[in-house]
Write a protein that holds these residues in place. Sequence first.
Motif, mmCIF file in Angstrom:
data_model
loop_
_atom_site.group_PDB
_atom_site.id
_atom_site.type_symbol
_atom_site.label_atom_id
_atom_site.label_comp_id
_atom_site.label_asym_id
_atom_site.label_seq_id
_atom_site.Cartn_x
_atom_site.Cartn_y
_atom_site.Cartn_z
ATOM 1 N N GLU A 1 1.211 -1.162 0.155
ATOM 2 C CA GLU A 1 -0.230 -0.119 -0.188
ATOM 3 C C GLU A 1 1.015 1.296 0.092
ATOM 4 O O GLU A 1 -0.103 2.219 0.160
ATOM 5 N N ILE A 2 2.196 1.014 0.210
ATOM 6 C CA ILE A 2 3.028 2.539 0.381
ATOM 7 C C ILE A 2 3.667 2.421 -1.022
ATOM 8 O O ILE A 2 3.635 4.039 -1.758
ATOM 9 N N CYS A 3 4.666 1.325 -1.804
ATOM 10 C CA CYS A 3 5.655 2.078 -2.865
ATOM 11 C C CYS A 3 5.367 -0.338 -3.105
ATOM 12 O O CYS A 3 5.969 -0.444 -3.181
ATOM 13 N N GLU A 4 4.152 -0.429 -3.769
ATOM 14 C CA GLU A 4 4.027 -1.698 -4.467
ATOM 15 C C GLU A 4 5.849 -1.961 -5.801
ATOM 16 O O GLU A 4 6.158 -3.433 -5.244
ATOM 17 N N VAL A 5 5.677 -1.576 -6.102
ATOM 18 C CA VAL A 5 6.747 -1.484 -6.919
ATOM 19 C C VAL A 5 7.938 -1.548 -5.984
ATOM 20 O O VAL A 5 8.885 -2.374 -6.948
#
Length: 407
Positions: free
Chosen positions: A275-279
């Motif tokens: 939810e914060i930095c999927e990639v």
Amino acid sequence: MFRLLDLLISLVLLTLVPRINCLQNGTLAKLKRFVNCEAKNYKPSEVIYRDYWVLQNYVLAGHGSIPCYANVTYTSHADYRYLDNVVPLLERWRSPLSLAIYAPGTDFEPTIRSILYLLQCHPGKHLVRELCSFHLYFDVEHLPQVVLPPDTSLREQANCSGPAPYENVVKSDMYRTRNTLNYPVNIGRNIARRASLTHYVLASDIELYPTPGLVRDFLNFLGRQVLGVPGQQRTSPMVHALRIFEVKANVSVPSSKSELQELLKSGEAVPFHMEICEVCHRGPGLEEWINASVVSKELNVFNVGRRSENNSNWEPIFLGTVDDPPYDERLTWEGQRDKMTQAYAMCVLDYEFHILDNAFLVHKPGIKQPGYRKTIFSQTRRTDGLISRKISKELRMMYGFRDGCVI
């Protein structure tokens, strides 16, 4: 009586640490033959490094000097607020931990008291004494009032009747907060990794707990498959990446992939920072890894990826070596993107990331929410500017350029 009890517990712990006698037949001989490393001088030292005073090996682990080819060191960083993670981490890791602690100004005193508490009071103190090397560092412009020699400092008695000094710390009361000092995360990472006595390291964050038995399984895996035949050279450098997950605050950290899969199905576990930095943490083949049935009890490679094309923003955490590219020490935790420059260098150098099948990392219980990012990272513009104006040009000069590699 108590000293005898301490000795007996320490002897029991020695049988739990994945040392030479836990490896499969012939593995140690293969490691010794194929791993190109030299033993380091294991003693306390003081150095001025950049703008920091570094007290390397301020606290020595009880294991003493160890063969550089026969174990793996977990290298990490922290300030004293995060030292509650040391014992839970060691309970699962059971191998050397090299920990660099940022302790400027008056933060130095509670840092020492916290270390003494871990060494003298914590129920897991025997693990800490046996396995953990502490390195302290602080800005030369923000020195502690007094820095005692380690022999003197460690003779002091901890207050075992009260709470641990690292519990319930208010961040706004810390010296580094009151003096608006950024957390030099990459300085700590590099200090801890350089201090490793072993060639193989897991450079990770102290809140990320590994699968139990990982070191033993990894070294046996190397002996079986990776070290190869004398005279053969790989065309690309290689490291072994670990999948990372989070669990809810009231959930125990899973110890096996089957336990993890059950928690993922029930929604009690999720992939790290989705939810914060999927990639940043997905990497190649995540869903296939999650849904794969667990067949072998041995450690193997599930799939191989590179940090390019669809995975150009991937920030893998991996079992590598002390010779892998360092972290850029101008980047701070507050500015974000602190691991991206290392990942870019590894992309240009064409590193292969061999993702392990039955091993993983799990964050200390408690799933981070999207608002977490907005309230903490206020200096990303400065970091972005520094990378675009200066660091990216330097990296291209040092490592070159490759299509698909981005910072």
